[in-house]
Design a protein around this motif. Structure first.
Motif, PDB file in Angstrom:
ATOM      1  N   TYR A 110      11.982  -7.374   2.743  1.00 18.02           N
ATOM      2  CA  TYR A 110      11.441  -7.239   4.087  1.00 18.02           C
ATOM      3  C   TYR A 110      12.371  -7.817   5.141  1.00 18.02           C
ATOM      4  N   LEU A 219      13.678  -0.697   0.121  1.00 17.54           N
ATOM      5  CA  LEU A 219      12.848  -0.890  -1.056  1.00 17.54           C
ATOM      6  C   LEU A 219      13.457  -0.206  -2.282  1.00 17.54           C
TER       7      LEU A 219
ATOM      8  N   MET B  35     -15.440  -7.707   5.661  1.00 16.22           N
ATOM      9  CA  MET B  35     -14.644  -7.024   4.644  1.00 16.22           C
ATOM     10  C   MET B  35     -13.595  -7.975   4.068  1.00 16.22           C
ATOM     11  N   TYR B 237     -14.384  -3.544  -5.852  1.00 16.23           N
ATOM     12  CA  TYR B 237     -13.397  -2.930  -4.959  1.00 16.23           C
ATOM     13  C   TYR B 237     -13.704  -1.443  -4.778  1.00 16.23           C
ATOM     14  N   MET B 241     -14.614  -0.050  -1.082  1.00 10.80           N
ATOM     15  CA  MET B 241     -13.481   0.387  -0.262  1.00 10.80           C
ATOM     16  C   MET B 241     -13.430   1.888  -0.001  1.00 10.80           C
ATOM     17  N   LEU B 243     -12.451   4.468  -1.228  1.00  6.94           N
ATOM     18  CA  LEU B 243     -11.507   5.319  -1.943  1.00  6.94           C
ATOM     19  C   LEU B 243     -10.641   4.454  -2.848  1.00  6.94           C
TER      20      LEU B 243
ATOM     21  N   LEU C  59       3.176   0.912   8.551  1.00 10.44           N
ATOM     22  CA  LEU C  59       4.275   0.193   9.195  1.00 10.44           C
ATOM     23  C   LEU C  59       5.144  -0.557   8.193  1.00 10.44           C
ATOM     24  N   THR C  60       4.582  -0.861   7.034  1.00 16.69           N
ATOM     25  CA  THR C  60       5.384  -1.448   5.965  1.00 16.69           C
ATOM     26  C   THR C  60       5.082  -0.678   4.682  1.00 16.69           C
ATOM     27  N   GLY C  61       5.811  -0.988   3.631  1.00 14.77           N
ATOM     28  CA  GLY C  61       5.565  -0.312   2.358  1.00 14.77           C
ATOM     29  C   GLY C  61       6.349   0.971   2.237  1.00 14.77           C
ATOM     30  N   ALA C  64       6.824   3.506   5.191  1.00 16.93           N
ATOM     31  CA  ALA C  64       7.040   2.870   6.495  1.00 16.93           C
ATOM     32  C   ALA C  64       7.874   3.735   7.420  1.00 16.93           C
ATOM     33  N   ASP C  99      -1.374  -2.246  10.594  1.00 24.62           N
ATOM     34  CA  ASP C  99      -0.534  -1.831   9.471  1.00 24.62           C
ATOM     35  C   ASP C  99      -1.403  -1.545   8.252  1.00 24.62           C
ATOM     36  N   LYS C 101       0.077  -0.724   5.341  1.00 24.69           N
ATOM     37  CA  LYS C 101       0.957  -1.050   4.207  1.00 24.69           C
ATOM     38  C   LYS C 101       1.158   0.135   3.263  1.00 24.69           C
ATOM     39  N   GLU C 103      -0.936   2.052   1.895  1.00 25.58           N
ATOM     40  CA  GLU C 103      -1.820   1.946   0.736  1.00 25.58           C
ATOM     41  C   GLU C 103      -3.248   2.278   1.174  1.00 25.58           C
ATOM     42  N   ALA C 104      -3.946   3.071   0.345  1.00 31.15           N
ATOM     43  CA  ALA C 104      -5.250   3.595   0.740  1.00 31.15           C
ATOM     44  C   ALA C 104      -6.248   2.483   1.059  1.00 31.15           C
ATOM     45  N   GLY C 105      -6.318   1.472   0.202  1.00 31.27           N
ATOM     46  CA  GLY C 105      -7.287   0.404   0.412  1.00 31.27           C
ATOM     47  C   GLY C 105      -6.995  -0.372   1.688  1.00 31.27           C
ATOM     48  N   GLU C 106      -5.712  -0.598   1.950  1.00 24.58           N
ATOM     49  CA  GLU C 106      -5.348  -1.334   3.150  1.00 24.58           C
ATOM     50  C   GLU C 106      -5.634  -0.497   4.393  1.00 24.58           C
ATOM     51  N   THR C 108      -8.231   1.392   4.724  1.00 26.16           N
ATOM     52  CA  THR C 108      -9.651   1.152   4.983  1.00 26.16           C
ATOM     53  C   THR C 108      -9.822  -0.173   5.718  1.00 26.16           C
ATOM     54  N   SER C 109      -9.111  -1.204   5.275  1.00 24.50           N
ATOM     55  CA  SER C 109      -9.175  -2.496   5.956  1.00 24.50           C
ATOM     56  C   SER C 109      -8.741  -2.368   7.401  1.00 24.50           C
ATOM     57  N   ALA C 129      -4.133  10.294   1.485  1.00 21.91           N
ATOM     58  CA  ALA C 129      -5.000   9.358   0.767  1.00 21.91           C
ATOM     59  C   ALA C 129      -5.495   8.266   1.697  1.00 21.91           C
ATOM     60  N   ALA C 130      -4.632   7.821   2.597  1.00 19.04           N
ATOM     61  CA  ALA C 130      -5.020   6.766   3.522  1.00 19.04           C
ATOM     62  C   ALA C 130      -6.095   7.266   4.488  1.00 19.04           C
ATOM     63  N   GLY C 133      -9.643   7.374   2.872  1.00 18.65           N
ATOM     64  CA  GLY C 133     -10.336   6.095   2.803  1.00 18.65           C
ATOM     65  C   GLY C 133     -10.973   5.680   4.118  1.00 18.65           C
TER      66      GLY C 133
END
Lengths: 294, 337, 405
Positions: A110, A219, B35, B237, B241, B243, C59-61, C64, C99, C101, C103-106, C108-109, C129-130, C133
């Motif tokens: 990063y 990455l 959450m 989870y 969540m 999905l 924004l990351t991952g 990005a 962000d 990340k 990732e699908a779960g993130e 949702t967050s 996928a994102a 979610g």
């Protein structure tokens, strides 16, 4: 499947395996000497690729000087990482060191992303785009460079470890750190030298990967790093010929799985081979069974 | 004595729960915070499981996300495939409220199923690989986690690369109480003779074996329990969540859990709880600075490890100062739950 | 008494309280007053109040690069509108990045966090996928979501044919592009056989591959080989050998430019000279730089925008000035999603959720920077003109234009 197809796939496997072997060497050296899984190794490779890229695109260096600069820069980086992050932990648990390595890995990824942005970078044509026909098999100029660089560096490494003072010291430290210190070996310097050599090898792999596949990103080191670790363990971690063997086995396995039409199961195949080998021979292909002392 | 202790414990946990409900009802806890709290519970359960394997039994495992995904997909698959039908049938048979109550039991059953399937995989992986030591076991478990991910990515019935959508039917209440239940479970296990056996393996496997401890049995037991907890966390989870996607459970997730456990202190229950909370909160607190987030976290991690290599807690548990004075170690051992 | 257990409990309590405080301050990010009424409120905020828009982006991952490009486009659009005095008598757009990340779960967050920030709309995520979610969350909270580049058909229309009323998109859906590519392969290139290689990690690629295959086979042609890979793979040589052995007339590789750039490079090195086709993922970056100009000859791809089009040059130079790099497909889509929202806010005359939703649904004909598109209120999908571009010595040349059905 024709013979020509099989030969071509074999060649691909060897060229892929050479890269894994080159990265795995650094892993295995560091492990051999301080029993640390240096998860940041793949990311050192990434940094090497970027240094090489910078040398080629901004400083307009030819391939060989760029490769050497990258190796030098990463040797330095490796020593700094070792001194700053790993040395203070030499006396604490192995897991603490492992977590530090993971932290270093994230930091390199990063930190680099912050500096160079996640944008994919490409090399200008570095090698001639020549393609050779050896019988029915097509060989690219880049393949020859990869295999040649790998063979040269491995030979050099073997010679260094076998015949030089520092090599002897490395073997002594890896055998018994305390006894080596008692014999007057400066253990700290030996460990630093190991990191320098390992990181330089990773940088060489990084530049080769960058030039051959022509895409580098912050990455890019994660997966090759993990694969190289697998290769090192497969061959028997801490054993230099083991890393070469492991890399080749891994490369050929991946190519074989793809060639029979299961390309998306490629990584699964690689890991499955690893688990099977470990179950049958828990110390890797070339590992010796050491009896644990009570 | 024992029962009063339980009651005090339960009352305090209930009081905290009531507090959160009141605060969220009054609007002081936003949905995002709620959450985050659920995620903290999920990570605590995960960390507890891994702590049992790595912290108490001393087996380095970096494939915990694999068990989590198995639990998540098992529970998620059951809930998404049969959830609609079960819910409809229940509403018809029992009416709205009764149906919803029984449906909740169905969801809990899917969580249990997720935990059970993951535990079964824990045994499956544990039996052959536990003869590996240290780093060899670590890489084998990473391999296992990645194989699970690749299998899921290739399985059309489970949504493959599109992910598996699951209705949100589990919230703070479930996560919180299941987390407490897991804490009690791990606490009791560790303080039982089984737990002592596990710790003896960590301290010295050969000595433990000489003392007549069936090390394989206890290692597998720890693996099964730890994997089961990961599966439970995965189930929560999945049902929280919306999905689940195979790539949410890659080896970086396993690293994350390991970091929580080591940061908090291997072999300390309070430590791994602390680790899970610190990591999750830090992650969310830094979400406004995405490009700096990982840099800050990684630097903190390295600095932490250099200055506190045994984690925040080491192997000790956090206790109240006045309790420590009152409690004799002897009583702790003999009367420990 | 067991002191340990009390200790654990106590710790839990303290920690949980700490969490409440911390996630309260930390999650905030942008300073937004918490006391504004929830988005569903009927009372319209006073003129001049900023319009909060959430940007839920990678924004990351691993993705990005796409997320940051999209974000650049969105910011450019909003900054431009704000500099021109905002909308509706001086209401400014206040964008809040989150962000996910990659990732699908993130994701949702991130959506949950943005919901808490009282946003009226969410732009992003970029990947299917994102987005999946986030659907339930935005639907429950009456917030419109515009994905710049989530191409999967079932984002807006579920598999059972029902509409997801709060989800919109700025891009093609998978089936259209696959059809265009297949028709081009058959009609213009005269292909009888084809091979497909697609990425299984994101489902963008698989969607294009499936519709290509369907169209191609419906016309009585054959797909001789199908290969899959995982995004980020570097070595495609084994599957290229497989394809080479099958000997197709064309190869369809509908993934993103990094993977496909490597694919083309390695295919040409393996002396595979047949035409190689791709989707709009090719247009999002410097693919010629990866594969090499010469190797890119005889490759074609479907895109929604022709970056060298004169009408785009204003955008290109503005983007270049703001970010010191050339825009890509994702920045164009990000910019257009922001402009869609701006237009809808104007049409709705405010930010009432239902009015905004209906304004987006009835956007009808909309002129973005990549051309004119028509939104179908039944599916929320834009009908766009597709262009087919050919790479000739490293330069994209316009080959064919395909009108939407």
């Amino acid at each position: 499947m024709s013979a020509e197809f099989i030969l071509q796939q074999l060649l691909i496997g060897i060229s892929l395996g050479s890269i894994y072997a080159l990265i795995a060497l650094g892993y295995t050296m560091v492990y051999g000497i301080i029993q640390l899984i240096n998860f940041a190794h793949g990311d050192v490779m990434m940094v090497g690729a970027y240094v090489g890229w910078y040398c080629v695109t901004s400083l307009h260096m030819p391939f060989l000087p760029a490769l050497l600069t990258a190796m030098l820069a990463c040797a330095l980086l490796g020593v700094v990482i070792e001194r700053v992050a790993y040395k203070p932990l030499r006396k604490s648990t192995r897991l603490a060191a492992l977590i530090t390595a993971i932290g270093m890995s994230f930091f390199l990824e990063y930190g680099m992303m912050f500096i160079v942005s996640p944008q994919t970078r490409t090399f200008p044509p570095v090698f001639p785009q020549t393609i050779y026909h050896i019988g029915p098999v097509i060989v690219k100029y880049g393949d020859i460079v990869i295999i040649a660089v790998t063979v040269v560096l491995m030979t050099l490494l073997t010679l260094v470890v076998k015949y030089t003072r520092i090599g002897k010291a490395m073997r002594a430290v890896s055998f018994d750190k305390d006894a080596a210190a008692l014999m007057g070996i400066n253990v700290n310097n030996v460990i630093s030298a190991t990191f320098a050599i390992g990181s330089a090898l990773a940088a060489a792999a990084g530049v080769l990967v960058g030039v051959y596949y022509n895409t580098i990103g912050p990455l890019m080191g994660i997966m090759p790093g993990l694969k190289a670790f697998v290769a090192a363990v497969l061959g028997g971690i801490g054993i230099i010929p083991g890393a070469m063997l492991g890399g080749l086995v891994l490369g050929l396995t991946e190519v074989f799985v793809s060639a029979i039409g299961f390309s998306t199961w490629r990584d699964a195949g690689a890991f499955l081979i690893l688990i099977i080998v470990l179950i049958v021979k828990p110390t890797g292909l070339l590992g010796r069974n050491t009896r644990e002392k009570v | 004595m024992r029962w009063t202790k339980y009651l005090i414990w339960l009352a305090a946990a209930g009081a905290f729960y009531a507090l959160t409900l009141a605060l969220s009802g009054a609007g002081f806890i936003s949905r995002f915070m709620l959450m985050t709290m659920v995620q903290i519970c999920i990570y605590i359960i995960m960390a507890l499981g891994l702590n049992l394997i790595t912290g108490f039994t001393g087996q380095l495992s970096i494939g915990h996300a694999g068990f989590m995904s198995i639990g998540a997909y098992a529970a998620g698959f059951l809930a998404s495939t049969y959830g609609g039908r079960v819910s409809a049938a229940l509403t018809e048979a029992l009416g709205g409220a009764g149906g919803a109550a029984v449906y909740y039991i169905f969801i809990l059953a899917t969580l249990a199923a997720g935990a059970f399937v993951a535990a079964a995989f824990g045994v499956l992986l544990g039996l052959p690989t536990l003869r590996l030591r240290g780093d060899y076991l670590a890489i084998a478990t990473i391999g296992f986690g990645e194989i699970v991910r690749i299998v899921l990515l290739n399985t059309k019935a489970l949504g493959a690369s599109s992910g598996l959508p699951v209705k949100n039917s589990v919230g703070w209440t479930t996560a919180y109480w299941l987390m407490l239940l897991s804490v009690v479970l791990i606490y009791n296990f560790v303080n039982s003779s089984h737990g002592r056996a596990c710790i003896s393996i960590r301290e010295n496997e050969i000595a433990a074996e000489t003392m007549g401890i069936n090390t394989t049995k206890y290692k597998v037991m720890a693996f099964a329990l730890g994997a089961g907890l990961a599966g439970l966390a995965g189930g929560i989870y999945a049902n929280h969540m919306y999905l689940i996607h195979p790539n949410s459970f890659n080896f970086l997730k396993s690293f994350e859990i390991l970091v929580m456990v080591v940061l908090g202190g291997l072999g300390s229950i309070t430590g791994c709880i602390l680790g899970a909370v610190v990591m999750t909160v830090m992650n969310n607190a830094l979400s406004a600075f995405p490009e700096m987030r990982m840099i800050v976290i990684s630097v903190l991690l390295v600095v932490m490890m250099i200055f506190r290599p045994n984690g925040l807690m080491g192997t000790t548990e956090l206790r109240l100062p006045f309790r420590r004075k009152a409690a004799g170690g002897k009583e702790d051992v003999t009367h420990g739950l | 008494m067991n002191p340990r257990k009390n200790g654990i409990l106590c710790l839990l309590l303290v920690l949980m309280c700490g969490v409440l405080v911390l996630s309260g301050c930390g999650g905030g990010g942008a300073a937004t007053p918490p006391a504004t009424p929830p988005a569903g409120g009927s009372d319209e905020p006073a003129a001049g109040e900023p319009i909060n828009v959430g940007l839920n982006l990678e924004l990351t991952g691993s993705s990005a690069e796409f997320g940051l490009s999209g974000q650049n486009g969105m910011k450019l659009a909003f900054d431009k509108v704000n500099a021109e005095g905002g909308v509706l008598d001086g209401r400014m757009f206040n964008y809040i990045p989150a962000d996910n990340k990659s990732e699908a779960g993130e994701a949702t967050s991130a959506t949950t966090r943005l919901v808490g920030e009282n946003v009226v709309a969410i732009l992003g995520p970029m990947t299917t996928a994102a987005v999946l979610g986030s659907i339930q969350l935005v639907t429950d909270n009456n917030i419109v979501l515009i994905t710049p580049s989530g191409t999967n058909a079932r984002l807006t229309v579920n598999e059972d044919g029902t509409l997801n009323p709060w989800i919109f998109r700025a891009c093609f859906i998978d089936p259209f592009q696959g059809e265009v590519a297949a028709n081009f392969a058959m009609d213009v290139l005269g292909a009888e056989t084809a091979a497909i290689a697609y990425d299984i990690v994101g489902d963008y690629s698989g969607g294009l591959a499936a519709s290509f295959k369907q169209t191609f086979e419906a016309a009585g042609k054959t797909v001789v080989r199908e290969e899959q890979f995982s995004a980020g793979d570097t070595d495609f040589r084994p599957i290229i050998e497989n394809i080479k052995t099958a000997g197709p007339d064309v190869i369809f590789v509908p993934a993103y430019y990094t993977d496909d750039g490597r694919f083309v490079l390695q295919a040409r090195d393996a002396e595979v000279t047949v035409p190689i086709l791709g989707g709009d993922g090719w247009g999002s970056g410097d693919m010629v730089g990866i594969a090499g100009a010469e190797n890119m000859n005889n490759t074609f791809y479907v895109d929604f925008v022709y970056m060298d089009d004169p009408s785009l040059q204003d955008f290109v130079s503005e983007y270049q000035a703001a970010y010191n790099r050339a825009p890509d497909g994702f920045s164009v889509l990000g910019y257009e999603s922001a402009m869609m929202l701006v237009e809808a806010v104007k049409n709705a005359g405010g930010t009432d959720p239902e009015a905004l939703r209906s304004a987006l649904e009835n956007l009808g004909e909309f002129t973005g920077i990549s051309g004119t598109m028509t939104f179908d209120p039944e599916t929320h999908n834009p009908a766009k003109t597709a262009v087919i571009l050919e790479s000739v010595d490293g330069v994209k040349e316009f080959k064919q234009i395909v009108e939407p059905k």
